[in-house]
Motif scaffolding. Structure first.
Motif, PDB file in Angstrom:
ATOM      1  N   PRO A 253      -6.492  -2.582   2.028  1.00 59.88           N
ATOM      2  CA  PRO A 253      -6.611  -3.498   0.885  1.00 59.88           C
ATOM      3  C   PRO A 253      -7.790  -4.477   0.993  1.00 59.88           C
ATOM      4  CG  PRO A 253      -4.536  -3.852   2.074  1.00 59.88           C
ATOM      5  CD  PRO A 253      -5.183  -2.645   2.664  1.00 59.88           C
TER       6      PRO A 253
ATOM      7  N   CYS B 222       0.819  -1.218   0.000  1.00 60.78           N
ATOM      8  CA  CYS B 222       0.000   0.000   0.000  1.00 60.78           C
ATOM      9  C   CYS B 222       0.853   1.269   0.000  1.00 60.78           C
ATOM     10  CB  CYS B 222      -0.906   0.005   1.226  1.00 60.78           C
ATOM     11  SG  CYS B 222      -2.094  -1.332   1.185  1.00 60.78           S
TER      12      CYS B 222
ATOM     13  N   LEU C  51      -5.789   0.696  -1.628  1.00 58.04           N
ATOM     14  CA  LEU C  51      -4.368   0.392  -1.464  1.00 58.04           C
ATOM     15  C   LEU C  51      -3.614   1.569  -0.834  1.00 58.04           C
ATOM     16  CD1 LEU C  51      -3.700  -1.631  -4.728  1.00 58.04           C
ATOM     17  CD2 LEU C  51      -4.041  -2.480  -2.396  1.00 58.04           C
ATOM     18  N   LYS C  52      -4.070   1.933   0.347  1.00 56.21           N
ATOM     19  CA  LYS C  52      -3.464   3.000   1.148  1.00 56.21           C
ATOM     20  C   LYS C  52      -3.132   2.421   2.519  1.00 56.21           C
ATOM     21  CE  LYS C  52      -3.973   6.694  -1.528  1.00 56.21           C
ATOM     22  NZ  LYS C  52      -2.809   7.456  -1.980  1.00 56.21           N
TER      23      LYS C  52
END
Length: 159
Positions: A50, A18, A55-56
């Motif tokens: 996720p 991420c 996707l952080k």
């Protein structure tokens, strides 16, 4: 608040690394609220970005009534002590449980939804949950660390 669909294994999103969160705004706050709502709806104690397709480096944990909900943005473990074997499962891999060795206590630095950095000490089950979620942010699933898989029937007997 919105309950998001949980991404299920073997979706390749779960094995992505991420990106750091750079913008701390109302959109981020809404996302974090949705993550808690999704986690509670699924009866989980932790959820990482996720697992809902984001996707952080964002994770939420609520594994102890006294400590309460924890928001971890761009978390980093900077100290860990001891080892402990414990049972883990994952909302993205339902009905699969295994014993995993984790650090017994950890120190983490992270940011809150307002972009303020904080330090957190955790031990036992809370530390395990945090380590599990931080692994998700690196694209690591607990299944890669399992020492022994456990059947659901064994869980009911043990705990």
């Amino acid at each position: 608040m919105t309950v998001k669909p949980i991404i299920m294994h073997p979706d390749p999103l779960l094995e992505q690394t991420c990106e750091r969160v750079e913008i701390f705004d109302s959109k981020l706050k809404r996302l974090v609220r949705d993550m808690f709502e999704t986690m509670y709806e699924a009866d989980g104690v932790g959820l990482a970005g996720p697992q809902i397709g984001v996707l952080k480096q964002i994770a939420v944990v609520d594994a102890d009534e006294e400590i309460g909900p924890i928001v971890l943005i761009n978390p980093e473990i900077y100290d860990q002590n001891g080892e402990e074997l414990g049972v883990e499962g994952c909302l993205s891999i339902p009905s699969l449980y295994g014993e995993v060795v984790r650090s017994q206590s950890i120190k983490v630095k992270a940011f809150d939804v307002k972009g303020r950095q904080f330090d957190l000490k955790a031990s036992g089950f809370v530390a395990r949950a945090i380590q599990h979620e931080i692994d998700h942010l690196q694209g690591i699933l607990f299944t890669s660390k399992v020492v022994r898989y456990i059947k659901e029937e064994e869980l009911e007997v043990e705990g």
